[in-house]
Design a protein around this motif. Structure first.
Motif, PDB file in Angstrom:
ATOM      1  N   HIS A   1      12.724   1.352   4.554  1.00 10.67           N
ATOM      2  CA  HIS A   1      12.453   1.732   3.172  1.00 10.67           C
ATOM      3  C   HIS A   1      11.017   2.220   3.050  1.00 10.67           C
ATOM      4  CE1 HIS A   1      16.266   0.157   1.761  1.00 10.67           C
ATOM      5  NE2 HIS A   1      16.002  -1.031   2.277  1.00 10.67           N
ATOM      6  N   PRO A   2      10.759   3.498   3.307  1.00 15.52           N
ATOM      7  CA  PRO A   2       9.382   4.004   3.205  1.00 15.52           C
ATOM      8  C   PRO A   2       8.893   4.049   1.764  1.00 15.52           C
ATOM      9  CG  PRO A   2      10.917   5.811   3.634  1.00 15.52           C
ATOM     10  CD  PRO A   2      11.706   4.543   3.737  1.00 15.52           C
ATOM     11  N   ASN A   3       7.592   3.786   1.577  1.00 15.89           N
ATOM     12  CA  ASN A   3       6.939   3.853   0.271  1.00 15.89           C
ATOM     13  C   ASN A   3       5.533   4.404   0.472  1.00 15.89           C
ATOM     14  OD1 ASN A   3       6.079   3.514  -2.380  1.00 15.89           O
ATOM     15  ND2 ASN A   3       5.860   1.294  -2.228  1.00 15.89           N
ATOM     16  N   PRO A   4       5.414   5.631   1.002  1.00 19.20           N
ATOM     17  CA  PRO A   4       4.093   6.132   1.409  1.00 19.20           C
ATOM     18  C   PRO A   4       3.132   6.362   0.255  1.00 19.20           C
ATOM     19  CG  PRO A   4       5.766   7.866   1.595  1.00 19.20           C
ATOM     20  CD  PRO A   4       6.491   6.582   1.321  1.00 19.20           C
ATOM     21  N   ALA A   5       3.627   6.593  -0.941  1.00 24.65           N
ATOM     22  CA  ALA A   5       2.732   6.920  -2.047  1.00 24.65           C
ATOM     23  C   ALA A   5       1.765   5.783  -2.370  1.00 24.65           C
ATOM     24  CB  ALA A   5       3.549   7.275  -3.289  1.00 24.65           C
ATOM     25  N   ARG A   6       2.161   4.526  -2.108  1.00 17.81           N
ATOM     26  CA  ARG A   6       1.314   3.374  -2.388  1.00 17.81           C
ATOM     27  C   ARG A   6       0.644   2.858  -1.120  1.00 17.81           C
ATOM     28  NH1 ARG A   6      -0.956   2.211  -6.719  1.00 17.81           N
ATOM     29  NH2 ARG A   6      -0.721  -0.052  -6.491  1.00 17.81           N
ATOM     30  N   PHE A   7       0.716   3.613  -0.048  1.00 17.56           N
ATOM     31  CA  PHE A   7       0.145   3.215   1.233  1.00 17.56           C
ATOM     32  C   PHE A   7       0.683   1.851   1.691  1.00 17.56           C
ATOM     33  CE2 PHE A   7      -2.768   6.398  -0.369  1.00 17.56           C
ATOM     34  CZ  PHE A   7      -2.913   7.212   0.737  1.00 17.56           C
ATOM     35  N   VAL A   8       1.943   1.576   1.303  1.00 15.84           N
ATOM     36  CA  VAL A   8       2.664   0.438   1.857  1.00 15.84           C
ATOM     37  C   VAL A   8       3.337   0.930   3.139  1.00 15.84           C
ATOM     38  CG1 VAL A   8       4.578  -1.165   1.536  1.00 15.84           C
ATOM     39  CG2 VAL A   8       3.023  -0.679  -0.366  1.00 15.84           C
ATOM     40  N   HIS A   9       3.036   0.284   4.256  1.00 13.18           N
ATOM     41  CA  HIS A   9       3.566   0.710   5.538  1.00 13.18           C
ATOM     42  C   HIS A   9       5.024   0.284   5.661  1.00 13.18           C
ATOM     43  CE1 HIS A   9      -0.685   0.555   5.715  1.00 13.18           C
ATOM     44  NE2 HIS A   9      -0.848   0.539   7.013  1.00 13.18           N
ATOM     45  N   ALA A  10       5.885   1.157   6.126  1.00 10.46           N
ATOM     46  CA  ALA A  10       7.274   0.829   6.439  1.00 10.46           C
ATOM     47  C   ALA A  10       7.459   1.069   7.932  1.00 10.46           C
ATOM     48  CB  ALA A  10       8.228   1.701   5.622  1.00 10.46           C
ATOM     49  N   PHE A  11       7.518  -0.006   8.701  1.00 14.02           N
ATOM     50  CA  PHE A  11       7.445   0.080  10.156  1.00 14.02           C
ATOM     51  C   PHE A  11       8.627  -0.614  10.814  1.00 14.02           C
ATOM     52  CE2 PHE A  11       2.489   0.377  10.590  1.00 14.02           C
ATOM     53  CZ  PHE A  11       2.544   1.699  10.166  1.00 14.02           C
ATOM     54  N   ALA A  12       8.936  -0.179  12.024  1.00 14.56           N
ATOM     55  CA  ALA A  12       9.918  -0.862  12.856  1.00 14.56           C
ATOM     56  C   ALA A  12       9.387  -2.238  13.255  1.00 14.56           C
ATOM     57  CB  ALA A  12      10.210  -0.034  14.105  1.00 14.56           C
ATOM     58  N   HIS A  13      10.251  -3.239  13.204  1.00 17.21           N
ATOM     59  CA  HIS A  13       9.896  -4.587  13.657  1.00 17.21           C
ATOM     60  C   HIS A  13       9.960  -4.632  15.185  1.00 17.21           C
ATOM     61  CE1 HIS A  13       9.080  -8.772  13.183  1.00 17.21           C
ATOM     62  NE2 HIS A  13       9.617  -8.908  11.969  1.00 17.21           N
ATOM     63  N   THR A  14       9.489  -5.720  15.749  1.00 21.05           N
ATOM     64  CA  THR A  14       9.526  -5.851  17.202  1.00 21.05           C
ATOM     65  C   THR A  14      10.878  -6.320  17.710  1.00 21.05           C
ATOM     66  OG1 THR A  14       8.296  -6.718  19.087  1.00 21.05           O
ATOM     67  CG2 THR A  14       8.711  -8.250  17.273  1.00 21.05           C
ATOM     68  N   VAL A  15      11.747  -6.773  16.826  1.00 19.98           N
ATOM     69  CA  VAL A  15      13.102  -7.169  17.212  1.00 19.98           C
ATOM     70  C   VAL A  15      14.082  -6.078  16.785  1.00 19.98           C
ATOM     71  CG1 VAL A  15      12.639  -9.634  17.177  1.00 19.98           C
ATOM     72  CG2 VAL A  15      13.338  -8.500  15.070  1.00 19.98           C
ATOM     73  N   PRO A  16      15.241  -5.974  17.456  1.00 15.85           N
ATOM     74  CA  PRO A  16      16.170  -4.870  17.178  1.00 15.85           C
ATOM     75  C   PRO A  16      16.703  -4.891  15.747  1.00 15.85           C
ATOM     76  CG  PRO A  16      16.758  -6.031  19.222  1.00 15.85           C
ATOM     77  CD  PRO A  16      15.714  -6.857  18.538  1.00 15.85           C
ATOM     78  N   ASN A  17      16.933  -3.695  15.196  1.00 14.05           N
ATOM     79  CA  ASN A  17      17.612  -3.519  13.912  1.00 14.05           C
ATOM     80  C   ASN A  17      16.896  -4.199  12.745  1.00 14.05           C
ATOM     81  OD1 ASN A  17      19.812  -2.141  15.230  1.00 14.05           O
ATOM     82  ND2 ASN A  17      20.514  -4.159  15.911  1.00 14.05           N
TER      83      ASN A  17
END
Length: 487
Positions: free
Chosen positions: A276-292
């Protein structure tokens, strides 16, 4: 896969922080040994922040030697890695370091961020956040522009923990949560993005193979064994960036679990099962280190760092700063903006700097200290605000990192954010513990479901409405608004 029990196996977690390397050993439940070795930052020019990768390796060896005084390193079953994110470690074809690593809080590549967004307007959706100078990709653009001779010799790019991995196992590998913080990762696909690489002066073949955090990527080599005292052949898992491994230490691998991290930098982290990206507020939406799994995170460059900064200026310890802060009259305290190295979330402003406002002739050391400690709490209030309604769905936020040792600071954060904060026993182990748990998972001693088990909360901090603090938060935000255009 080899099945192991907690009582017969010991797992090592190595965390390459900004101020220290931390190593812990655990059976998966209890920490049996820990050690730290200090690091220093170098800032040869304004806005620059660098460290020598050799210093990380030396500190790692020092911390392992300390662990070896407590327990035989021959008992170690597997190793997991964690580390500060975003730092650019540039290697030539012979795996030699080409220059000091450019760190997460370095702001020299501001104009390269602007250019990257112009060339690739959709980068915020691809990479999970808009370009900022802390990330790795614009650093490569700066090197291409300012150090073309070095750029021409690049054959490999690693992040801090993965350089230590290279020194330990000899392989070029990176987990997806750390890769997420480079801007080169297509977060939805969890794979390198050729488009972002091309737009940022980066060849795809410079980037290492990707792995999940619990995946074994190598074994301790004979050379590393002779240097560290670790037995050769011990498996090493990919691990994760410090935000993700901190999450693993708290069971925040399942959706709707969150925490705050109080290290040199600060994070507000919420795990999810979708991107769930939210780039306008500079909230990072990143892949976790565990699958899925993915996560959303507000990242504050200054975290508890202003407390350490003021401690250095006053010639006292960070703990003394907090003690003095508690003694101050909150109605006679100046406002402090904590932006020593600019700010990422929620402002995306590399230019703003720190400062006091409202100093009086009567302002004493205690007032200066309270202003700084309050400012740390206010950065988390801004972070919570940037998440919108997401935070209201959480029962509480767990706390980890060195700053979590202070009840006074955690209560201020609870009051400023209006959010219940919970602290676990050993909360300062954080990312190193998460890395060790990933190693246990890689060996079959834990399952991915086990990683989602949450530790018991030892101390609760419930928010209390305080009109004085609320008014100071309002003034804090107004002060940033008034000063943000000054350069």
């Amino acid at each position: 896969m080899l099945a192991l029990t907690y009582c017969s196996a010991m797992f090592l977690g190595i965390d390459i922080g900004t101020s220290a390397v931390k190593v812990i050993c655990t059976d998966g439940t209890h920490i049996s040994a820990s050690a730290t070795a200090d690091l220093t930052l170098q800032s040869p020019h304004s806005g620059w922040s660098e460290q020598s990768p050799a210093a990380w390796w030396d500190a790692t060896c020092t911390a392992l030697a300390e662990i070896g005084k407590t327990m035989p390193l021959s008992q170690v079953t597997a190793i997991g890695l964690s580390g500060q994110m975003h730092g650019a470690v540039l290697l030539d074809a012979g795996l030699n370091v080409l220059r000091p690593a450019i760190l997460w809080n370095d702001s020299r590549s501001t104009q390269d961020c602007t250019r990257l967004q112009e060339v690739l307007p959709e980068i915020g959706t691809i990479a999970g956040v808009l370009p900022l100078p802390g990330f790795t990709a614009p650093k490569l653009m700066w090197v291409a522009r300012e150090e073309p001779g070095i750029h021409a010799r690049i054959a490999h790019v690693l992040l801090p923990k993965d350089y230590i991995g290279l020194r330990l196992h000899g392989e070029l590998a990176m987990d997806r949560s750390d890769a997420a913080g480079t801007l080169w990762l297509d977060q939805a696909a969890r794979a390198w993005s050729g488009r972002v690489a091309e737009a940022s002066a980066t060849a795809l073949d410079w980037l290492p193979r990707l792995a999940d955090g619990h995946e074994v990527v190598g074994q301790v080599t004979d050379d590393a064994a002779s240097r560290t005292g670790l037995p050769a052949g011990i498996p090493i898992v990919a691990g994760g960036g410090d935000a993700a491994t901190g999450a693993v230490s708290l069971g925040a691998t399942e959706a709707n679990r969150g925490f705050i991290s109080l290290g040199t930098s600060g994070q507000l982290f919420v795990a999810g099962d979708a991107y769930h990206p939210n780039p306008a507020r500079f909230v990072h939406a990143f892949a976790h280190t565990v699958p899925n799994r993915w996560y959303q995170m507000a990242a504050m460059l200054n975290g508890a760092r202003p407390i350490a900064w003021l401690a250095g200026q006053l010639g006292i310890s960070a703990g003394d700063v907090v003690v003095l802060a508690e003694s101050a009259d909150p109605t006679r305290v100046p406002i402090f903006l904590p932006y020593l190295t600019g700010e990422r979330s929620p402002h995306g402003d590399p230019h703003i700097r720190a400062g006091y406002f409202g100093l009086e002739d009567s302002t004493d050391r205690a007032a200066l200290c309270r202003a700084v400690v309050e400012a740390v709490a206010f950065t988390f209030a801004d972070a919570v605000q940037s998440f919108g309604d997401t935070i209201t769905d959480l029962s509480h936020l767990a706390a980890l990192g060195g700053g979590s040792r202070s009840p006074f600071l955690l209560q201020l954060i609870a009051n400023a954010t209006g959010t219940r904060i919970g602290r676990t026993a050993g909360s300062d182990a954080g990312p190193a513990l998460g890395a060790a748990r990933l190693a246990a998972c890689g060996m079959g001693a834990m399952t991915l479901s086990d990683l989602g088990q949450q530790p018991e909360i030892a101390d609760w901090f419930d928010p209390v409405t305080t009109p004085v603090l609320d008014d100071r938060l309002r003034r804090y935000r107004a002060l940033y608004g008034a000063l943000k255009d000054l350069r």
